[in-house]
Each structure stands twice: as C-alpha cells, then as structure tokens.
Design an enzyme around this catalytic site. Structure first.
Site, PDB file in Angstrom:
ATOM      1  N   GLU A 196      73.824  52.413  49.067  1.00 48.96           N
ATOM      2  CA  GLU A 196      73.551  51.738  50.345  1.00 48.96           C
ATOM      3  C   GLU A 196      73.950  50.268  50.369  1.00 48.96           C
ATOM      4  OE1 GLU A 196      69.770  54.179  51.992  1.00 48.96           O
ATOM      5  OE2 GLU A 196      69.350  52.893  50.286  1.00 48.96           O
TER       6      GLU A 196
HETATM    7  C1  ACM Z   1      68.788  56.255  47.650  1.00 44.07           C
HETATM    8  O1  ACM Z   1      67.963  57.063  48.114  1.00 44.07           O
HETATM    9  N1  ACM Z   1      69.062  55.152  48.314  1.00 44.07           N
HETATM   10  C2  ACM Z   1      69.451  56.476  46.382  1.00 44.07           C
END
Ligand code: ACM
Length: 504
Positions: free
Chosen positions: A308
């Site tokens: 992310e």
């Molecule tokens: C994640 O759930 N951001 C690895």
C-alpha cells in the site's frame, strides 16, 4: 466412556488408527527423562488436569517415552502411540513438540477421571510454513500477551510468528542507532490508545520463548509506505502525507483525523506516507535498522513490508524495493515482502513474497506475486478473504473490518492455497494468518478474532488434503472439542454458532 469420534484433534493428523478403550492418566504415570519436551508435557498436563506427572530414568511399564529419532518421521513429524506403552517419537525436536501438543488435545475428563484414547498416530505437516502475524502497531501488545499468543498458536502447530513492528501509528522496537524512534514515535497508537515498544531485551525474550515453542520470529519493518511514525522522530526521512480519496472519505466517515507530518497519526487510513526515496540518509536508516534487527533475530528472515505505498511514485517504489531487498541480503537474511514489491523487476533474488490479494486475484496482484517466483523466490499465502483474522465473522460482529470479506469459520477453512495463483505447487511455502489490530484495543479482543479461525487455518496449513476427515463436517466436530481446553486456559475465543461446541 464413549469415545468422541472423530478424534478431538486440530489440525487433523496425516493418519490415525483408533484402538479400543482408554488409558487412565493418574499421578502414578511416569515420564521418562527430563528433555524440554518432557517438561513441557508435565507442565501442561498439570495445568490442564491438576495431575503432576513425575519423571523416571528407567523404562517402566506404562511410562511415557519421549525421544527424537532422525528418520522416524519427516521434518516436524512424529509418531504417537498410546496403548500398553505410551511413546512419542519425533523426527526432530519440533516433531516431538508437536507430538506432545497432539497428546494434550487427546486428554479428556469423564466424571473427574482423566484419560487418553488408545491410538496410533503418524503425522507430519503438509506445508513447512505455518504462520501467524500479530500487528503490534495499531495497538500494542506487551511481552506477556505475545507469549500467550505463542502458547495458543504453537499448540495448533503454527511455526512462524510474524511481528508487524512499525506502521503509521507507532514504532515498536528499540533501535540503538536511531533512538528517537522509541523516544518520540512509540507512545502513540490508533484511536489515541496507549502505545508501547519492545526493548531489545524484550524482543530477545520473545524470540527465545518462540524458539522454545518451535516458532521462528519474522520481524517486519514496513517500508517505504506505512512510515508516518518514522517522520515523527526523524522528519527528514519522510515525505509530506499524500491524501488519497479513500483516506479522506474514510476519515470523514469514522470521524478520524487526517495525517499531519511530524505529529502522531491516530487514524486507520493507509497509503499516505512514504520515506524519501532519493535521499541517501533513508538507506543509512534502512541499513542500520535491518542490521540491528538481523543481529537480534536468529531466524533467517526480515520482512520489509512494501504494501500500500500509494503515495510513492511507481518508479521510486521500484527503486526502493530493489535497494531495500539488497540491504536485507547484505545483512545475511532472506527478504520477505508483501506481494506489491513484486512489481519491481530487480528485487533481490530469492525474496519471498507474501500474497495478500483475494482467493480470486484482482488487478495486478497475481502478476506481482508471480514475479517473486521468476526471481527464484517463493510465496506465502495470506489470501485476505480467507486468511485475514481481522475480518468480521458476520456483518454485525462488533470487532474487525470487512473490506476483504466477512469470514466465518467455514470460509477460513474452505480454501486451497495452491489454487489461488498460477505457479508450481512447490513454490507455495504455506500459509500465514495475519491479525491486524485497528479494532482490537485489548488482547482479549485479539483472542476473539483469532480463535477459533486460527484453528481452521492451522488445518489448511498442516493437514494433507487427502487425509481421511479433512472435511468441514469433520473439522467442525473436532474444533468443538478444543473448547474445554481453551476455557480452562482462559482463551477468549468466539463461540461461533457454526460449531457444535462441547459444553465441558
Ligand atoms: C496489508 O493488508 N496491507 C498487507
């Protein structure tokens, strides 16, 4: 007494043959030797039953023999025999430990009398990698709580503990060379709750306790995103927050603040932070942190995140992924990263990818995961719509999130890790079940989300697909029989209505 059928075991063993009748467990039963496994067995039996078994040096009829015999079973495997004599033979120390866990699940009480069924079990794991992850950043869990987590997950034959040690909300491990991380960035947590951090001695204590339970600790420092807390201590290392639409609307909906550089971030939003990719000082930082973690960690892995990084331009992200994985290799460790790092062509060879997309991959997730394999690495499967322990059991469940799925126990049980991606089965090392802690403000909340679903994921990771009884119907009966042990040990499991729980 009528034997509970099927055997009250989770995960299901590779093979089990049930005999007639039961063997009483009383104070007069002896354990041969004083190996760590013998001591763990005696302590656990005493805790569960109040019966304190004693050791003996000599073989005597009815005594429990515990031994390691290389070649008696594959890695982590064991043979357990309960009859005229009681024997656990591990193919290695871990196998012996797992044989002890199986014996403990077989103990049951009837009208105040404890006994074991006569059985012959030959068992070994399907996957070498059976992991759980605890996010100690959104909420912090102390050493005693982590030890409890180790107790209960190792009893289900999990063998890796991934600790998510840094994120936007807080930094949780003391680093001597960058002391402001714990001075300035560890007191915060999500929702303005209390933070905390592990001293290096605390961390060593966790690693040693995990090792005694045959678990390898994988420390994670999440980079280059999820790094807001680093900027509270060292603003020169991070960029200004990048606000994406999802973050802004979620903050509004939840009444949470937006990130402000240099101030603790108490919300749940993701994708707004990034370290400075073109500053050499960033790599000095990464090198120092990785070196100190490597020195503290006997296990072969260091996880460097990679998920992310929505605020990091792709070319910068790729450059960072290449340099950061190389730094882990230079420190003598194997890099592990969330699957997004597979977007970078030049990630270090042998880097292990952790796939957290859905069981039906979306977007570029599969391609990114598959690139780890092209680079000679392998994969850990954490499919978010099956293995994420922080998803709600039902839409109404008070704890947990729903962005990946609503995951009841049957959903956690009913998926096949080798069917998700188009890769050879042998590159799938196994399964990891992550617990993210946005909604778990206490360790009791953690247990509500983890148990019983961790037991379902333990079986997915351990039990051969073709073992008789590797079915949801059998699993729900066997899972039910774990309840008396959990209750006796004060585990705050969720009594999911799908399971015919045993009253006592
Ligand atoms: C994640 O759930 N951001 C690895």
């Amino acid at each position: 007494m009528v034997l509970p059928l099927p055997l009250p075991l989770v995960p299901l063993p590779a093979s089990a043959l049930l005999g007639e009748g039961r063997v009483p467990v009383t104070e007069s039963m002896r354990v041969i030797g004083d190996s760590p496994a013998a001591i763990q067995l005696m302590d656990a039996v005493a805790q569960r039953t109040g019966i304190r078994l004693t050791t003996t040096d000599a073989a005597e009829p009815g005594a429990i023999t515990l031994r390691v015999e290389s070649g008696a079973a594959p890695a982590e495997g064991y043979r357990l025999s309960i009859g005229e004599s009681l024997q656990i033979v591990g193919g290695d120390e871990a196998g012996l430990f797992y044989g002890v866990q199986t014996l403990l699940q077989l103990l049951s009480e009837d009208a105040g009398a404890w006994s074991l069924p006569r059985v012959e079990i030959v068992d070994a794991p399907r996957f070498p990698r059976r992991g759980v992850m605890l996010d100690v950043t959104r909420h912090f869990f102390d050493v005693a709580e982590v030890k409890r987590f180790i107790d209960e997950t190792s009893a289900l034959k999990f063998n890796h503990l991934h600790l998510h040690l840094s994120d936007d909300q807080g930094w949780r491990i003391h680093i001597d060379s960058w002391p402001k991380l714990t001075e300035l960035s560890s007191a915060s947590a999500a929702d303005g709750d209390r933070g905390g951090f592990y001293t290096q001695d605390d961390y060593r204590e966790i690693v040693a306790y995990a090792a005694a339970h045959h678990m390898i600790v994988i420390p994670e420092i999440d980079l280059p995103g999820h790094t807001h807390a680093i900027g509270v201590a060292y603003p020169e290392l991070v960029e200004e927050p990048v606000l994406n639409d999802g973050l802004v609307s979620q903050a509004k909906e939840l009444g949470q603040p937006l990130p402000v550089k240099g101030e603790p971030y108490l919300g749940w939003g993701v994708g707004h932070s990034s370290v400075r990719i073109h500053e050499e000082r960033t790599y000095d930082f990464v090198r120092d942190v990785v070196r100190e973690l490597a020195e503290l960690t006997p296990g072969p892995y260091i996880h460097i995140g990679g998920d992310e990084s929505l605020g990091t331009p792709q070319a910068d992200f790729d450059l960072f992924a290449e340099r950061a994985t190389a730094i882990v290799v230079e420190a003598g460790k194997i890099p592990v990263a969330w699957h997004e790092m597979g977007s970078a062509d030049g990630i270090a060879e042998g880097t292990i990818g952790q796939y957290w997309g859905k069981t039906t991959p979306e977007g570029t997730h599969a391609e990114e995961a598959e690139h780890f394999v092209a680079r000679g690495g392998a994969l850990i499967m954490s499919a978010a719509d099956a293995a994420y322990l922080d998803m709600k059991y039902t839409p109404e469940f008070p704890l947990g999130l729903t962005w990946a799925a609503v995951i009841d126990v049957q959903r956690a049980y009913s998926w096949e890790p080798t069917d998700v991606l188009d890769v050879p089965a042998e590159v799938i090392l196994g399964v990891e079940a992550p617990l993210w802690s946005e909604t778990t403000r206490t360790y009791a909340d953690v247990e509500q989300l983890v148990f019983p679903r961790a037991a379902a994921l333990a079986e997915v990771a351990w039990s051969p697909e073709e073992a008789p009884g590797r079915t949801w119907e059998s699993f729900r009966e066997r899972l039910a029989s774990l309840a008396p042990g959990w209750r006796a040990r004060g585990v705050n499991f969720h009594p999911a209505p799908e399971i015919p729980w045993v009253a006592e």
